[in-house]
Design an enzyme around this catalytic site. Structure first.
Site, PDB file in Angstrom:
ATOM      1  N   HIS B  82       0.835  -1.207   0.000  1.00 56.50           N
ATOM      2  CA  HIS B  82       0.000   0.000   0.000  1.00 56.50           C
ATOM      3  C   HIS B  82       0.873   1.261   0.000  1.00 56.50           C
ATOM      4  O   HIS B  82       1.824   1.356   0.764  1.00 56.50           O
ATOM      5  CB  HIS B  82      -0.905  -0.013   1.232  1.00 56.50           C
ATOM      6  CG  HIS B  82      -2.112   0.880   1.095  1.00 56.50           C
ATOM      7  ND1 HIS B  82      -2.027   2.259   1.083  1.00 56.50           N
ATOM      8  CD2 HIS B  82      -3.424   0.596   0.958  1.00 56.50           C
ATOM      9  CE1 HIS B  82      -3.236   2.770   0.945  1.00 56.50           C
ATOM     10  NE2 HIS B  82      -4.109   1.789   0.864  1.00 56.50           N
ATOM     11  N   LYS B 166      10.650  19.326   6.103  1.00 56.73           N
ATOM     12  CA  LYS B 166      11.594  18.293   6.543  1.00 56.73           C
ATOM     13  C   LYS B 166      10.784  17.213   7.231  1.00 56.73           C
ATOM     14  O   LYS B 166      10.065  17.505   8.202  1.00 56.73           O
ATOM     15  CB  LYS B 166      12.564  18.941   7.550  1.00 56.73           C
ATOM     16  CG  LYS B 166      13.688  18.060   8.065  1.00 56.73           C
ATOM     17  CD  LYS B 166      14.712  18.933   8.791  1.00 56.73           C
ATOM     18  CE  LYS B 166      15.803  18.092   9.442  1.00 56.73           C
ATOM     19  NZ  LYS B 166      15.366  17.467  10.702  1.00 56.73           N
ATOM     20  N   PRO B 169      12.325  11.853  10.907  1.00 56.53           N
ATOM     21  CA  PRO B 169      13.259  10.850  10.382  1.00 56.53           C
ATOM     22  C   PRO B 169      12.690   9.438  10.293  1.00 56.53           C
ATOM     23  O   PRO B 169      13.006   8.706   9.343  1.00 56.53           O
ATOM     24  CB  PRO B 169      14.434  10.913  11.355  1.00 56.53           C
ATOM     25  CG  PRO B 169      13.958  11.701  12.537  1.00 56.53           C
ATOM     26  CD  PRO B 169      12.880  12.596  12.042  1.00 56.53           C
ATOM     27  N   ALA B 171       9.072   8.725  11.353  1.00 59.42           N
ATOM     28  CA  ALA B 171       7.603   8.730  11.230  1.00 59.42           C
ATOM     29  C   ALA B 171       7.125   9.424   9.961  1.00 59.42           C
ATOM     30  O   ALA B 171       5.935   9.417   9.652  1.00 59.42           O
ATOM     31  CB  ALA B 171       6.977   9.415  12.448  1.00 59.42           C
TER      32      ALA B 171
END
Lengths: 299, 299
Positions: B82, B166, B169, B171
């Site tokens: 998915h 940004k 990192p 999540a």
């Protein structure tokens, strides 16, 4: 959660705003009770109130409303399209949550006794509270209406369940009982000929050879100059709304008459409507309990 | 009457039972919220939760679930069929009772801000909460997926609605929004010719010039050898079910084809069905909020 019991008293006043507002004030003033809905119809000259509450509050509210109606509605001067026999015409108690019809029968008898003791209004117990089979049916109980009651009460089989064989001079007589939820469903025709509505109503209702759980009469809506088939659907699972609606459509064709609309008076359980959507949309294998989102919220 | 709001967060974890159970525990622990359903798909590597609750509880539950997911799902190691861009991929809020999409848009923005403030995860607002037309469509928002997001966020038009350009990192980034409830409504035809279902589906759907809030495709039901118009009704008030149903009936006539049934897949709000009953029964002046008995008991 506490028991929830519904009470749907019908009052023989649909025009006088002062009286209607008085009833509303009382309905809102009793603790443990919520006034869910009330609607008044001028041509029927009738108001239908829907209250829910706990076992104690609902009894108090019903009594206080009947008391107020007896003091403010004079049946000797009352006229309207809807059949009636008392200032408060009927007082049904209905189990909604964690309650049974049997419990509501007991409640109806307590309230009936109090009305008679304190207000001297005679009472017929009807529907599931009826003392004889002929009293189950409101139409039979009410036959003769207010004006015919003095004579009717003298008949052997029509002694009131509470009180003497003598109506209250201005408040008449009241039917108190218990039953399952009811849907008041009226279908409007594009004719001003009341005899057509009467003929169709007869075909629809159980007593005329029609549907077991439908009651119906023809009613003239004077303000719109149209005739209406006015129904009480006393068990919407046994006789769904759409079935009477489509039968009325079919029978009306014989007279070149069409349905121009319908009315749901007061409250309806969601399922009575959803069963109709299922029929018309031809839904296969619909599971009401599981597929209606709200049913997962009702606990 | 209490508001009821639904939230259907999608998490990028469909295999690890410890993590899934952790999400379930949180969903069940927040006051004023009920976990209606959750399903996990290992090959998609995705879990879909369905919660309902009041205005306060649903916000808290959504936030706590996103927090847990951010601490327990590492997108740098996540793979599945998915498309996805974050540990919590999407968080839609849906009005169910006594609430509106507008209110859910406000809720979505509050939750989005809190997620960014406290967890430092950037947010795209999508669906009815979108800040630009291109962000309404989830597929466009998610294009590039987790791996492509660092580059995408540098593009002029793809600054997050909350947070810096940004990603978090591990999540990633999450889409939060509001939309109407969706009803999966399929209509079965008495033909085995899929091209007829395809032609009708094209007429029905917005992208083919049809109804604004309907999506549709033709599908072959191999086991029954019949063609089906399979629809997603994305706003049943804007485009009611009966309207597509009757249009399908009308268009099918051109081919001598009839409707033989329909299906509602999964859950539907009661109102989507009751609106259809109102139409077919020609009910005048029906007040859904007031006249449906259950609406008075849900609060």
């Amino acid at each position: 959660m506490a028991k929830i019991i519904e009470c749907v008293p019908n009052f023989s006043e649909g025009k006088n705003e002062e009286v209607i507002n008085g009833l509303v004030s009382i309905a809102k003033s009793v603790g443990g009770v919520t006034l869910l809905d009330h609607s008044s119809d001028a041509s029927h000259n009738r108001s239908v109130f829907t209250l829910v509450g706990d076992e104690v509050g609902i009894q108090e509210a019903a009594f206080q409303l009947v008391k107020y109606a007896s003091e403010n509605i004079d049946m000797t001067k009352q006229h309207g399209e809807h059949p009636r026999m008392g200032a408060t015409d009927v007082v049904p108690f209905i189990p909604i949550k964690d309650s049974s019809v049997e419990e509501c029968v007991e409640i109806s008898k307590k309230v009936a006794k109090r009305i008679n003791d304190e207000l001297n209004i005679p009472i017929f117990l009807y529907e599931d509270s009826a003392s004889t089979p002929s009293r189950k049916n409101l139409a039979k109980v009410r036959k003769g209406q207010f004006e015919g009651m003095p004579e009717k009460l003298k008949e052997e089989e029509w002694a009131p369940d509470f009180g003497e064989r003598k109506i209250h001079p201005t408040a008449g007589i009241t039917a108190v009982g218990a039953r399952m939820p009811l849907v008041a469903f009226n279908v409007n025709l594009d004719t001003s000929d009341i005899t057509i509505a009467n003929k169709i109503a007869k075909i629809i209702r159980a007593s005329g050879g029609g549907f077991k759980y439908a009651k119906g009469i023809g009613v003239m809506l004077e303000d719109r100059n149209i005739a209406q088939v006015s129904m009480n659907m006393v068990n919407f699972e046994g006789t769904p709304l759409y079935r009477t609606f489509e039968t009325i459509r079919m029978e009306a064709k014989r007279y070149g008459v069409n349905i121009i609309g319908s009315e749901i008076i007061g409250l309806t359980p969601a399922k009575a409507m959803i069963d109709c959507a299922e029929y018309y949309l031809q839904v296969e294998d619909f599971d009401y309990g599981k597929q209606i989102l709200e049913n997962h919220l009702l606990g």
